[in-house]
Write an enzyme that holds these catalytic residues in place. Structure first.
Site, PDB file in Angstrom:
ATOM      1  N   ASP A 161       0.846  -1.201   0.000  1.00 28.68           N
ATOM      2  CA  ASP A 161       0.000   0.000   0.000  1.00 28.68           C
ATOM      3  C   ASP A 161       0.879   1.248   0.000  1.00 28.68           C
ATOM      4  O   ASP A 161       0.608   2.228  -0.692  1.00 28.68           O
ATOM      5  CB  ASP A 161      -0.909  -0.005   1.229  1.00 28.68           C
ATOM      6  CG  ASP A 161      -1.674  -1.309   1.343  1.00 28.68           C
ATOM      7  OD1 ASP A 161      -2.605  -1.503   0.560  1.00 28.68           O
ATOM      8  OD2 ASP A 161      -1.310  -2.147   2.187  1.00 28.68           O
ATOM      9  N   HIS A 189      -4.364  -3.670   6.035  1.00 29.34           N
ATOM     10  CA  HIS A 189      -4.113  -3.906   4.606  1.00 29.34           C
ATOM     11  C   HIS A 189      -5.436  -4.327   3.974  1.00 29.34           C
ATOM     12  O   HIS A 189      -5.733  -5.503   3.825  1.00 29.34           O
ATOM     13  CB  HIS A 189      -3.053  -4.983   4.408  1.00 29.34           C
ATOM     14  CG  HIS A 189      -2.948  -5.445   2.973  1.00 29.34           C
ATOM     15  ND1 HIS A 189      -2.559  -4.620   1.947  1.00 29.34           N
ATOM     16  CD2 HIS A 189      -3.228  -6.630   2.394  1.00 29.34           C
ATOM     17  CE1 HIS A 189      -2.600  -5.280   0.811  1.00 29.34           C
ATOM     18  NE2 HIS A 189      -3.013  -6.508   1.050  1.00 29.34           N
TER      19      HIS A 189
END
Ligand code: NDP
Length: 327
Positions: A161, A189
């Site tokens: 990310d 996540h």
């Protein structure tokens, strides 16, 4: 020359494994002077074990000077014997008709077993990275199942990310990725993660001032980073694998070898930072030195950021409650 270190990888015959192992063996994760012994785990299933043998044949054929040894395992306890690093990639994917709670409980079984095996067999300093989804909750389960190991040694991968956010900002500002500092991604996540460039700089200049477009932040940047995994599945017909493997390498390399003061994002068990309850496996900005991470503390959290933190925390707490009876 250095003594070899042991690196365990689970799900070693999978897609991410295939993009990961060759780079570990070539020294990209732990340094070009660090020999490694790979301890590879796959499910006992005959097809998976056979595929693993094939991957090992290819590793042999690379004749990597740093590859000091290689083992195939179907039992976590033997795979984790004396291991210094453990990359937990294998996880149960969501099958047709499978509900979220089924997915959580299938993975809870895998990660309690692996946590216990690490607890019994791994080096007392083992560094654990969980990649398999739901990564934060799987890492939490493994940590809770390994009471004799330091909790701080269990981490979850938020680095993909983080890297996705870096690239979006580089594209928006027209500046190289390498010039961006002080970016971070908070939380889970999952699409609820909060990629935060409020503190980011490029050549000392504020990225927020350079972009100066709150609408872009909320309605383009955050959804693009949050839904990037789905966009790749849509385009490639398969989930991202090389970029996930790359992020795993970045995470472990920085943790082991340090970041020279640069911020990176790691999913780590909270010690109460920023009001996140103890033990919640949460993405925080960290720096790494001497094999340890340190959270960047004292950053101001404005109202919008607080809402984002609350949302991703609520999702993590819900996942944690969903598995509480299984640990
Ligand atoms: P991949 O190698 O593509 O993915 C493995 C895991 O990583 C999945 O949980 C996947 O989540 C996750 N992941 C995390 N971040 C990402 C990302 N950005 N993009 C894609 N995936 C991400 O899966 P394969 O099915 O190819 O391989 C998995 C292997 O693991 C199989 O060989 C299987 O046999 C093995 N396995 C091993 C176990 C063990 O060692 N005990 C236990 C279970 C499985 P998502 O599903 O959300 O994409």
């Amino acid at each position: 020359s250095k003594k070899p270190v042991r690196v365990a990888v689970t799900g070693a015959a999978g897609q991410i494994g295939y993009a990961l192992l060759f780079r570990i063996a070539s020294g990209e994760m732990l340094g070009k002077d660090q020999p490694v012994i790979l301890q590879l785990l796959e499910i006992p299933d005959e097809k998976a074990q056979k595929a693993l043998k094939g991957v090992m044949m290819e590793l042999e054929d690379c004749a990597f000077p740093l590859l000091a040894g290689m083992e195939a395992h179907s039992d976590p306890k033997s795979a984790f014997r004396d291991t210094d690093y453990a990359l937990l990639v294998g996880a149960r994917p969501r099958g047709p008709g499978m509900e979220r709670k089924d997915l959580l409980s299938a993975n809870a079984q895998i990660f309690t077993a692996q946590g216990r095996a690490l607890n019994e067999a791994a080096s007392r300093n083992v560094k654990v990275l969980v990649v398999g989804n739901p990564a934060n909750t799987n890492a939490y389960i493994a940590m809770k199942s390994a009471p004799d190991l330091p909790a701080k040694n269990f981490t979850a991968m938020l680095r993909l990310d983080h890297n996705r956010a870096l690239s979006q900002i580089a594209a928006k500002t027209g500046k190289p990725v390498s010039s961006i500092e002080k970016l971070c991604v908070w939380g889970n996540h999952s699409p609820t993660m909060y990629a935060d460039y409020r503190f980011a700089t490029i050549d000392g200049q504020s990225v927020k001032d350079m972009i100066n477009d709150e609408d872009w932040n909320r309605n383009v940047f955050l959804p693009t980073v949050g839904k990037r995994g789905a966009a790749i599945i849509e385009a490639r017909g398969l989930s991202s694998a090389a970029s996930a493997a790359n992020a795993a390498i970045d995470h472990m390399r920085d943790w082991a070898l340090g970041t020279n003061g640069k911020w990176v994002t790691m999913g780590i068990p909270s010690q109460g930072w920023y009001g996140i309850p103890q033990e919640v496996m949460f993405g925080f900005p960290v720096t790494c030195a001497n094999g340890e991470y340190t959270v960047v503390e004292g950053l101001p959290i404005d109202e919008f950021s607080q809402q984002c933190l609350n949302k991703t925390l609520a999702e993590l707490e819900e996942e944690r409650q969903g598995v509480a009876h299984l640990i």
